[in-house]
Design a protein around this motif. Structure first.
Motif, PDB file in Angstrom:
ATOM      1  N   UNK A  33      56.866  58.634   9.912  1.00  0.00           N
ATOM      2  CA  UNK A  33      56.355  59.657   8.860  1.00  0.00           C
ATOM      3  C   UNK A  33      57.617  60.474   8.017  1.00  0.00           C
ATOM      4  N   UNK A  34      58.202  60.849   9.104  1.00  0.00           N
ATOM      5  CA  UNK A  34      59.266  61.654   8.323  1.00  0.00           C
ATOM      6  C   UNK A  34      60.194  61.028   7.535  1.00  0.00           C
ATOM      7  N   UNK A  35      60.568  59.865   8.116  1.00  0.00           N
ATOM      8  CA  UNK A  35      61.259  58.963   7.215  1.00  0.00           C
ATOM      9  C   UNK A  35      60.562  58.381   5.954  1.00  0.00           C
ATOM     10  N   UNK A  36      59.511  58.031   6.032  1.00  0.00           N
ATOM     11  CA  UNK A  36      58.837  57.656   4.818  1.00  0.00           C
ATOM     12  C   UNK A  36      58.708  58.885   3.803  1.00  0.00           C
ATOM     13  N   UNK A  37      58.495  60.010   4.361  1.00  0.00           N
ATOM     14  CA  UNK A  37      58.193  61.113   3.265  1.00  0.00           C
ATOM     15  C   UNK A  37      59.656  61.620   2.647  1.00  0.00           C
ATOM     16  N   UNK A  38      60.815  61.134   3.465  1.00  0.00           N
ATOM     17  CA  UNK A  38      61.993  61.630   2.883  1.00  0.00           C
ATOM     18  C   UNK A  38      62.343  60.644   1.659  1.00  0.00           C
ATOM     19  N   UNK A  39      61.951  59.471   1.868  1.00  0.00           N
ATOM     20  CA  UNK A  39      62.124  58.440   0.810  1.00  0.00           C
ATOM     21  C   UNK A  39      61.319  58.711  -0.518  1.00  0.00           C
ATOM     22  N   UNK A  99      52.663  58.851   0.594  1.00  0.00           N
ATOM     23  CA  UNK A  99      52.158  58.912  -1.036  1.00  0.00           C
ATOM     24  C   UNK A  99      51.581  59.803  -1.196  1.00  0.00           C
ATOM     25  N   UNK A 100      50.248  60.129  -0.264  1.00  0.00           N
ATOM     26  CA  UNK A 100      49.341  61.019  -0.455  1.00  0.00           C
ATOM     27  C   UNK A 100      50.046  62.470  -0.506  1.00  0.00           C
ATOM     28  N   UNK A 101      50.933  62.662   0.221  1.00  0.00           N
ATOM     29  CA  UNK A 101      51.526  63.893   0.262  1.00  0.00           C
ATOM     30  C   UNK A 101      52.650  64.193  -1.148  1.00  0.00           C
ATOM     31  N   UNK A 102      53.030  63.068  -1.259  1.00  0.00           N
ATOM     32  CA  UNK A 102      53.824  63.205  -2.715  1.00  0.00           C
ATOM     33  C   UNK A 102      52.873  63.402  -3.855  1.00  0.00           C
ATOM     34  N   UNK A 103      51.648  63.170  -3.850  1.00  0.00           N
ATOM     35  CA  UNK A 103      50.944  63.098  -5.037  1.00  0.00           C
ATOM     36  C   UNK A 103      49.926  64.270  -4.929  1.00  0.00           C
ATOM     37  N   UNK A 104      50.213  65.268  -3.849  1.00  0.00           N
ATOM     38  CA  UNK A 104      49.768  66.451  -3.790  1.00  0.00           C
ATOM     39  C   UNK A 104      48.446  66.543  -3.335  1.00  0.00           C
ATOM     40  N   UNK A 105      47.873  65.658  -2.280  1.00  0.00           N
ATOM     41  CA  UNK A 105      46.645  65.441  -2.012  1.00  0.00           C
ATOM     42  C   UNK A 105      46.340  66.687  -1.095  1.00  0.00           C
ATOM     43  N   UNK A 106      45.112  66.891  -0.944  1.00  0.00           N
ATOM     44  CA  UNK A 106      44.780  68.063  -0.266  1.00  0.00           C
ATOM     45  C   UNK A 106      45.290  68.189   1.212  1.00  0.00           C
ATOM     46  N   UNK A 107      45.855  69.293   1.740  1.00  0.00           N
ATOM     47  CA  UNK A 107      46.482  69.350   3.106  1.00  0.00           C
ATOM     48  C   UNK A 107      45.634  68.971   4.005  1.00  0.00           C
ATOM     49  N   UNK A 108      44.330  69.227   3.972  1.00  0.00           N
ATOM     50  CA  UNK A 108      43.080  68.771   4.994  1.00  0.00           C
ATOM     51  C   UNK A 108      43.279  67.168   5.129  1.00  0.00           C
ATOM     52  N   UNK A 165      60.709  62.085  -1.624  1.00  0.00           N
ATOM     53  CA  UNK A 165      60.871  63.418  -2.006  1.00  0.00           C
ATOM     54  C   UNK A 165      60.493  64.600  -1.468  1.00  0.00           C
ATOM     55  N   UNK A 166      60.790  65.802  -1.942  1.00  0.00           N
ATOM     56  CA  UNK A 166      60.421  67.160  -1.139  1.00  0.00           C
ATOM     57  C   UNK A 166      59.147  67.385  -1.103  1.00  0.00           C
ATOM     58  N   UNK A 167      58.359  67.120  -2.064  1.00  0.00           N
ATOM     59  CA  UNK A 167      56.906  67.296  -1.858  1.00  0.00           C
ATOM     60  C   UNK A 167      56.167  66.584  -0.780  1.00  0.00           C
ATOM     61  N   UNK A 168      56.799  65.411  -0.584  1.00  0.00           N
ATOM     62  CA  UNK A 168      55.961  64.547   0.485  1.00  0.00           C
ATOM     63  C   UNK A 168      56.662  64.945   1.653  1.00  0.00           C
ATOM     64  N   UNK A 169      57.885  65.522   1.824  1.00  0.00           N
ATOM     65  CA  UNK A 169      58.360  65.876   3.193  1.00  0.00           C
ATOM     66  C   UNK A 169      57.639  67.269   3.382  1.00  0.00           C
ATOM     67  N   UNK A 170      57.273  68.158   2.458  1.00  0.00           N
ATOM     68  CA  UNK A 170      56.607  69.229   2.813  1.00  0.00           C
ATOM     69  C   UNK A 170      55.312  69.180   3.275  1.00  0.00           C
ATOM     70  N   UNK A 171      54.489  68.061   2.679  1.00  0.00           N
ATOM     71  CA  UNK A 171      53.227  68.165   3.085  1.00  0.00           C
ATOM     72  C   UNK A 171      53.012  67.260   4.419  1.00  0.00           C
ATOM     73  N   UNK A 172      54.078  66.329   4.685  1.00  0.00           N
ATOM     74  CA  UNK A 172      54.170  65.445   5.999  1.00  0.00           C
ATOM     75  C   UNK A 172      54.445  66.648   7.220  1.00  0.00           C
ATOM     76  N   UNK A 173      55.575  67.455   6.813  1.00  0.00           N
ATOM     77  CA  UNK A 173      56.066  68.383   7.819  1.00  0.00           C
ATOM     78  C   UNK A 173      54.896  69.268   8.178  1.00  0.00           C
ATOM     79  N   UNK A 174      54.123  69.871   7.384  1.00  0.00           N
ATOM     80  CA  UNK A 174      53.035  70.920   7.798  1.00  0.00           C
ATOM     81  C   UNK A 174      51.980  69.973   8.394  1.00  0.00           C
ATOM     82  N   UNK A 175      51.707  68.822   7.971  1.00  0.00           N
ATOM     83  CA  UNK A 175      50.702  67.700   8.916  1.00  0.00           C
ATOM     84  C   UNK A 175      50.981  67.792  10.318  1.00  0.00           C
TER      85      UNK A 175
END
Length: 199
Positions: free
Chosen positions: A176-182, A147-156, A184-194
């Motif tokens: 984590x990856x499965x939750x992010x995939x559900x 959720x935080x990744x999808x909302x564009x929270x700070x990467x730190x 969308x792309x913004x969530x996936x990117x933030x989680x993958x970076x983390x």
């Protein structure tokens, strides 16, 4: 049949004890307190008035604060429909450095109540996304992070939350990856970076 005062208090106490001492006017009515009796107890100081139609037994205010009492209050405000989410959920799970100024709640799409103290997110959550706590519900760590990744929270914030969640065994990279995939792309990117940062 009318309940006597001690029966009413015992019934309401049982309800409030599972909610950190908080209870609603409707719960007090169910326990046997008329609205007139509720006003009496509030005016006498037996019950603390927290908000409109929301009270707390005075005895509970003397107990040590566990840090999440206000989340019980907002669950009752929503009539049990809201789930603590996003950065507030990270804080409730003690993951990372999130310290939101306002409470984040996820509510069903038809939810109509509003308050300046909360940020409402609309979604239909499934049971695996939710954990039950004493008096409130919170999104599970994988969902909260996504959720935080999808909302564009700070990467730190995401990096710290993911690192701690993996270190404690609270979740796995796959979950984590499965939750992010559900979400969308913004969530996936933030989680993958983390996840990359925690490797």
């Amino acid at each position: 049949m009318l309940k006597d005062g001690s029966d009413s208090r015992a019934a309401l106490w049982r309800t409030a004890a599972g909610q950190r001492g908080y209870f609603t006017a409707a719960q007090a009515v169910d326990a046997g307190y008329s609205y007139q009796a509720q006003r009496y107890h509030a005016q006498r100081g037996n019950w603390l008035v927290i908000d409109r139609a929301l009270y707390r037994f005075r005895e509970f205010s003397d107990l040590p604060d566990e840090g999440d009492e206000q989340l019980v209050r907002w669950s009752l405000w929503s009539k049990g429909r809201a789930v603590v989410s996003h950065t507030t959920a990270l804080s409730a799970h003690d993951l990372g450095t999130a310290n939101p100024a306002r409470i984040h709640l996820t509510v069903p799409r038809g939810f109509r109540q509003k308050s300046d103290a909360v940020i409402l997110h609309r979604a239909e959550l499934t049971q695996p996304d939710i954990e039950d706590r004493m008096g409130y519900r919170v999104t599970a760590p994988p969902r909260a992070i996504a959720e935080c990744a999808a909302a564009g929270e700070d990467q730190d914030i995401l990096d710290a939350a993911v690192s701690e969640a993996l270190e404690r065994g609270t979740t796995s990279r796959r979950r984590l990856l499965h939750a992010a995939q559900l979400l969308g792309p913004r969530a996936e990117l933030g989680v993958e970076r983390a996840l990359a940062a925690s490797s």
